[in-house]
Design a protein around this motif. Structure first.
Motif, PDB file in Angstrom:
ATOM      1  N   ASP A 172      49.912  47.586  40.651  1.00 22.52           N
ATOM      2  CA  ASP A 172      49.248  47.125  41.868  1.00 22.52           C
ATOM      3  C   ASP A 172      49.878  45.810  42.331  1.00 22.52           C
TER       4      ASP A 172
ATOM      5  N   PHE B  74      46.267  40.469  42.852  1.00 18.99           N
ATOM      6  CA  PHE B  74      45.735  40.095  41.539  1.00 18.99           C
ATOM      7  C   PHE B  74      46.584  39.053  40.810  1.00 18.99           C
TER       8      PHE B  74
ATOM      9  N   SER C 131      43.549  47.857  44.140  1.00 17.83           N
ATOM     10  CA  SER C 131      43.546  46.792  45.145  1.00 17.83           C
ATOM     11  C   SER C 131      42.813  47.198  46.412  1.00 17.83           C
TER      12      SER C 131
ATOM     13  N   GLU D 246      43.286  37.630  35.559  1.00 23.99           N
ATOM     14  CA  GLU D 246      42.162  38.269  36.214  1.00 23.99           C
ATOM     15  C   GLU D 246      42.057  39.733  35.821  1.00 23.99           C
ATOM     16  N   LEU D 247      43.189  40.435  35.832  1.00 26.99           N
ATOM     17  CA  LEU D 247      43.190  41.841  35.444  1.00 26.99           C
ATOM     18  C   LEU D 247      42.838  42.020  33.975  1.00 26.99           C
ATOM     19  N   GLU D 248      43.289  41.107  33.128  1.00 28.12           N
ATOM     20  CA  GLU D 248      42.933  41.185  31.714  1.00 28.12           C
ATOM     21  C   GLU D 248      41.419  41.152  31.545  1.00 28.12           C
TER      22      GLU D 248
ATOM     23  N   ARG E 255      47.420  37.978  36.672  1.00 28.54           N
ATOM     24  CA  ARG E 255      47.473  38.665  35.377  1.00 28.54           C
ATOM     25  C   ARG E 255      46.186  38.434  34.579  1.00 28.54           C
TER      26      ARG E 255
ATOM     27  N   TRP F 170      34.883  46.808  41.227  1.00 27.21           N
ATOM     28  CA  TRP F 170      35.796  46.914  40.084  1.00 27.21           C
ATOM     29  C   TRP F 170      35.078  47.347  38.810  1.00 27.21           C
TER      30      TRP F 170
ATOM     31  N   LEU G 292      50.729  44.228  29.881  1.00 21.56           N
ATOM     32  CA  LEU G 292      50.386  43.842  31.241  1.00 21.56           C
ATOM     33  C   LEU G 292      51.364  42.758  31.669  1.00 21.56           C
TER      34      LEU G 292
ATOM     35  N   TRP H  48      39.760  44.548  32.792  1.00 22.93           N
ATOM     36  CA  TRP H  48      39.955  45.749  31.975  1.00 22.93           C
ATOM     37  C   TRP H  48      39.503  45.578  30.532  1.00 22.93           C
TER      38      TRP H  48
END
Length: 424
Positions: A300, A333, A272, A337-339, A335, A279, A388, A342
């Motif tokens: 995070d 974030f 973050s 978005e993080l998927e 969820r 990123w 996640l 990564w």
């Protein structure tokens, strides 16, 4: 930055001394009165105190915290009252649910507390206020150009006294309990954004595996100095170095670390702090340093966390990205978005740094296709999402009648294996 502890120490009778140093910025969190007022608070205070700054005010328009009459959604009554874990302190995370009839202030924290539509509307209103009063272009450049200097200043001022050691690590990431057992074999852990060592030193203390090593890195030189000066730092099982996880060129790998040589990468409240445009490079660098099947332990900030809601004017850098009063930055974030980040969908900008040119590769899972970036065939996803989740928790100060809605993202990612090049 570190999440707030579930128990807020109270010292003395002076209000400004009631919160610990790490909690001071949360002074204007939601305050719950013993009994709700029957009439709206007067806009004029007899003491001359601005009701917008008064945490005991019932004003729905406060911009420094959360109005005191918001209530969390409660679950139906179940047999959880007979769950012994609900009544222990410390308790097992994930086991204490706020149900109909429960006293909010019976415990220091509640798990999986959902917010209602009124609070969601309040979050939206706060975000609109922040968006309409952003950081100036001059300050945006000042905070983004050399972010490490703000963290240097932070650790110069706070040393190792700001954050508490993370004693919940094994509970949240059981893999750490396995690799620290005696006889677990050679394990190399890389912690990114190690700060003052509040993750590395607890791992080192509980470790019984003589073949385990921890390489703790941070892009703040002052943070590394603080770790190296710690009484538990030995230079044998633990090393500390300066490294920017979003760096390019010669700074791509930490000092003394080779490609595909790390078993576990730990990233707790560090992703973050990066500018969103960093990123992709950071994910590629982590992918590069991990062994095949290596793991990332991730935690995070989540969207709508109280730390985001309470930001004042001139803190908004860009959507969901803010600068704190001390000059450090933080992103919140979602969820999904993080998927995407990564799994590699947002890794185009740094993809050429990961794989050799003209190498045709594929994932072990043939159902996942590859994407072409220039002359490179880069696998998607870069990481498999093992887990996640969204950790919504309500922290409570029972003595001061404070309740704080927190939201964190927690994940376990595995480096996607790549097979040999396809046969023609």
């Amino acid at each position: 930055m570190e999440p707030l502890e579930s128990s807020l120490p109270v010292r003395g009778k002076t209000p400004k001394q009631q919160l610990s140093k790490g909690m001071e910025h949360m002074r204007f969190a939601v305050t719950v009165l013993p009994s709700p007022p029957t009439t709206p608070a007067s806009p004029q205070s007899t003491t001359g105190t601005d009701p917008m700054l008064d945490p005991s005010s019932s004003s729905q328009n406060t911009i420094y915290g959360v109005p005191q009459d918001f209530e969390p959604l409660r679950k139906p009554v179940s047999d959880s009252s007979s769950n012994a874990q609900k009544h222990t302190d410390p308790f097992q995370f994930g086991s204490r649910y706020l149900e109909t009839g429960d006293d909010i202030f019976a415990y220091n924290a509640w798990d999986h507390v959902e917010i209602d539509d009124a609070y969601k509307a309040f979050i939206k209103a706060q975000t609109d206020l922040q968006r309409n009063a952003p950081v100036s272009e001059f300050d945006k450049q000042r905070f983004n150009d050399k972010p490490e200097k703000w963290w240097d200043k932070f650790y110069s001022n706070n040393q190792a006294n700001f954050f508490k050691d993370r004693k919940w690590l094994v509970q949240e990431f059981p893999i750490l309990g396995e690799v620290t057992k005696g006889g677990a074999g050679q394990v190399r852990i890389l912690e990114v954004g190690a700060g003052a060592g509040n993750t590395a030193f607890p791992i080192l203390e509980m470790n019984r595996n003589e073949d385990l090593t921890i390489h703790a890195c941070d892009y703040s030189k002052k943070a590394v100095e603080v770790m190296r000066a710690h009484e538990k730092y030995n230079g044998r099982q633990m090393k500390a170095d300066v490294w920017d996880v979003a760096g390019t060129g010669e700074g791509e790998l930490p000092p003394g670390v080779e490609k595909e040589s790390v078993d576990i990468v730990i990233m707790i409240f560090v992703f973050s702090a990066l500018e969103p445009r960093q990123w992709a490079q950071a994910v590629c660098n982590v992918w590069n340093v991990l062994k095949p099947d290596g793991h990332v332990l991730f935690r995070d900030y989540g969207r709508g966390d109280l730390a985001q809601v309470r930001f004042k004017k001139s803190r908004y850098l860009e959507e969901n990205f803010y600068v704190r009063g001390d000059g450090t930055r933080v992103y919140f974030f979602e969820r999904e978005e993080l998927e995407g980040i990564w799994r590699g969908h947002d890794a185009q900008a740094a993809a050429s740094e990961v794989l050799p040119e003209n190498e045709d590769v594929e994932l072990r899972d043939e159902s996942v296709s590859t994407s072409q970036y220039g002359e490179n065939s880069v696998p998607l996803p870069l990481f498999e999402i093992i887990d996640l989740g969204v950790d919504r928790r309500m922290l409570v100060n029972r003595q001061r009648k404070l309740k704080m809605y927190r939201c964190w993202m927690q994940g376990l990612f595995r480096k996607a294996l790549i097979n040999s090049p396809k046969e023609p």
